[in-house]
Design a protein around this motif. Sequence first.
Motif, PDB file in Angstrom:
ATOM      1  N   TYR A  22     129.011  75.337  26.344  1.00 60.68           N
ATOM      2  CA  TYR A  22     129.285  74.157  25.525  1.00 60.68           C
ATOM      3  C   TYR A  22     129.792  74.614  24.168  1.00 60.68           C
ATOM      4  CZ  TYR A  22     126.383  71.888  29.042  1.00 60.68           C
ATOM      5  OH  TYR A  22     125.861  71.436  30.227  1.00 60.68           O
ATOM      6  N   ILE A  23     130.847  73.957  23.710  1.00 64.87           N
ATOM      7  CA  ILE A  23     131.401  74.253  22.389  1.00 64.87           C
ATOM      8  C   ILE A  23     131.049  73.090  21.483  1.00 64.87           C
ATOM      9  CG2 ILE A  23     133.498  74.674  21.062  1.00 64.87           C
ATOM     10  CD1 ILE A  23     134.703  75.761  23.719  1.00 64.87           C
ATOM     11  N   LEU A  24     130.336  73.392  20.411  1.00 63.62           N
ATOM     12  CA  LEU A  24     129.899  72.374  19.459  1.00 63.62           C
ATOM     13  C   LEU A  24     130.822  72.406  18.256  1.00 63.62           C
ATOM     14  CD1 LEU A  24     126.035  72.944  19.577  1.00 63.62           C
ATOM     15  CD2 LEU A  24     127.502  71.708  21.166  1.00 63.62           C
ATOM     16  N   ASP A  25     131.428  71.260  17.961  1.00 60.31           N
ATOM     17  CA  ASP A  25     132.379  71.168  16.867  1.00 60.31           C
ATOM     18  C   ASP A  25     132.530  69.700  16.483  1.00 60.31           C
ATOM     19  OD1 ASP A  25     134.243  71.953  14.985  1.00 60.31           O
ATOM     20  OD2 ASP A  25     135.735  72.648  16.431  1.00 60.31           O
ATOM     21  N   TYR A  26     133.173  69.460  15.384  1.00 58.40           N
ATOM     22  CA  TYR A  26     133.414  68.103  14.911  1.00 58.40           C
ATOM     23  C   TYR A  26     134.869  67.913  14.547  1.00 58.40           C
ATOM     24  CZ  TYR A  26     128.653  66.282  14.454  1.00 58.40           C
ATOM     25  OH  TYR A  26     127.403  65.790  14.715  1.00 58.40           O
ATOM     26  N   ASP A  27     135.362  66.698  14.772  1.00 58.11           N
ATOM     27  CA  ASP A  27     136.639  66.245  14.256  1.00 58.11           C
ATOM     28  C   ASP A  27     136.418  64.826  13.739  1.00 58.11           C
ATOM     29  OD1 ASP A  27     136.484  64.686  16.561  1.00 58.11           O
ATOM     30  OD2 ASP A  27     138.183  65.639  17.555  1.00 58.11           O
ATOM     31  N   ARG A  28     137.475  64.164  13.318  1.00 59.23           N
ATOM     32  CA  ARG A  28     137.305  62.814  12.767  1.00 59.23           C
ATOM     33  C   ARG A  28     136.640  61.869  13.754  1.00 59.23           C
ATOM     34  NH1 ARG A  28     143.104  61.440  10.236  1.00 59.23           N
ATOM     35  NH2 ARG A  28     143.800  62.844  11.852  1.00 59.23           N
ATOM     36  N   ALA A  29     137.068  61.926  15.004  1.00 58.45           N
ATOM     37  CA  ALA A  29     136.529  61.010  16.017  1.00 58.45           C
ATOM     38  C   ALA A  29     135.050  61.268  16.281  1.00 58.45           C
ATOM     39  CB  ALA A  29     137.327  61.134  17.315  1.00 58.45           C
ATOM     40  N   SER A  30     134.657  62.527  16.350  1.00 60.03           N
ATOM     41  CA  SER A  30     133.240  62.820  16.614  1.00 60.03           C
ATOM     42  C   SER A  30     132.381  62.470  15.401  1.00 60.03           C
ATOM     43  CB  SER A  30     133.044  64.277  17.053  1.00 60.03           C
ATOM     44  OG  SER A  30     133.599  65.184  16.140  1.00 60.03           O
ATOM     45  N   CYS A  31     132.923  62.633  14.200  1.00 60.03           N
ATOM     46  CA  CYS A  31     132.191  62.194  12.996  1.00 60.03           C
ATOM     47  C   CYS A  31     131.981  60.686  13.035  1.00 60.03           C
ATOM     48  CB  CYS A  31     132.952  62.577  11.724  1.00 60.03           C
ATOM     49  SG  CYS A  31     132.887  64.326  11.317  1.00 60.03           S
ATOM     50  N   ALA A  32     133.024  59.954  13.380  1.00 63.30           N
ATOM     51  CA  ALA A  32     132.915  58.501  13.465  1.00 63.30           C
ATOM     52  C   ALA A  32     131.906  58.088  14.524  1.00 63.30           C
ATOM     53  CB  ALA A  32     134.282  57.881  13.751  1.00 63.30           C
ATOM     54  N   ALA A  33     131.920  58.771  15.665  1.00 60.20           N
ATOM     55  CA  ALA A  33     131.002  58.432  16.757  1.00 60.20           C
ATOM     56  C   ALA A  33     129.555  58.650  16.353  1.00 60.20           C
ATOM     57  CB  ALA A  33     131.332  59.248  17.999  1.00 60.20           C
ATOM     58  N   VAL A  34     129.271  59.773  15.714  1.00 60.14           N
ATOM     59  CA  VAL A  34     127.888  60.061  15.334  1.00 60.14           C
ATOM     60  C   VAL A  34     127.437  59.141  14.197  1.00 60.14           C
ATOM     61  CG1 VAL A  34     128.262  61.951  13.675  1.00 60.14           C
ATOM     62  CG2 VAL A  34     126.220  61.937  15.072  1.00 60.14           C
ATOM     63  N   GLN A  97     133.416  69.482   7.633  1.00 61.44           N
ATOM     64  CA  GLN A  97     134.800  69.885   7.879  1.00 61.44           C
ATOM     65  C   GLN A  97     135.549  68.797   8.661  1.00 61.44           C
ATOM     66  OE1 GLN A  97     136.172  74.096   8.975  1.00 61.44           O
ATOM     67  NE2 GLN A  97     135.959  73.114  10.960  1.00 61.44           N
ATOM     68  N   GLY A  98     134.886  68.195   9.632  1.00 59.92           N
ATOM     69  CA  GLY A  98     135.492  67.106  10.393  1.00 59.92           C
ATOM     70  C   GLY A  98     135.827  65.910   9.520  1.00 59.92           C
ATOM     71  N   ARG A  99     134.959  65.629   8.569  1.00 63.24           N
ATOM     72  CA  ARG A  99     135.187  64.499   7.659  1.00 63.24           C
ATOM     73  C   ARG A  99     136.322  64.783   6.692  1.00 63.24           C
ATOM     74  NH1 ARG A  99     129.946  62.047   5.044  1.00 63.24           N
ATOM     75  NH2 ARG A  99     131.617  60.874   4.108  1.00 63.24           N
ATOM     76  N   GLU A 100     136.520  66.054   6.329  1.00 71.07           N
ATOM     77  CA  GLU A 100     137.582  66.412   5.384  1.00 71.07           C
ATOM     78  C   GLU A 100     138.954  66.026   5.913  1.00 71.07           C
ATOM     79  OE1 GLU A 100     137.240  70.562   4.518  1.00 71.07           O
ATOM     80  OE2 GLU A 100     135.449  70.276   3.295  1.00 71.07           O
TER      81      GLU A 100
END
Length: 122
Positions: A22-34, A97-100
């Motif tokens: 499993y690769i754990l990371d964030y982008d804009r969409a995953s930030c919005a989802a969480v 970083q995802g939010r940036e």
Amino acid sequence: MAKENKEVVNPITITNKNGDVYILDYDRASCAAVNKAGFNANEIESNPEEMLPLLFFGAFKKHHRKLSKADTDRILEDMGGGMPTKMIERLVELYLQGREGLIVEDEEFEENAKNTGWTIEI
């Protein structure tokens, strides 16, 4: 003002005893989802029992969208029920970083706008 060259925070890779990676990371969409699921970074210290599992859950959303919160809770439990401090710190860095990605320097936007055909008048 030119955009700073910021160091990229590398994702976390976790592997279970069956070899599932499993690769754990964030982008804009995953930030919005969480965030929609109730995560609030300001509450990590005051409410870790709720915020840390949500932070963990959100980090799966970029590469493993089909995993449910129950799935990630089970993975966390299989890992011993908690996370080492270094992992928590990295997850927070990845989240930030995802939010940036939502904020772009004016000069960078103008350069991108030339290529995309979009303009903004304020």
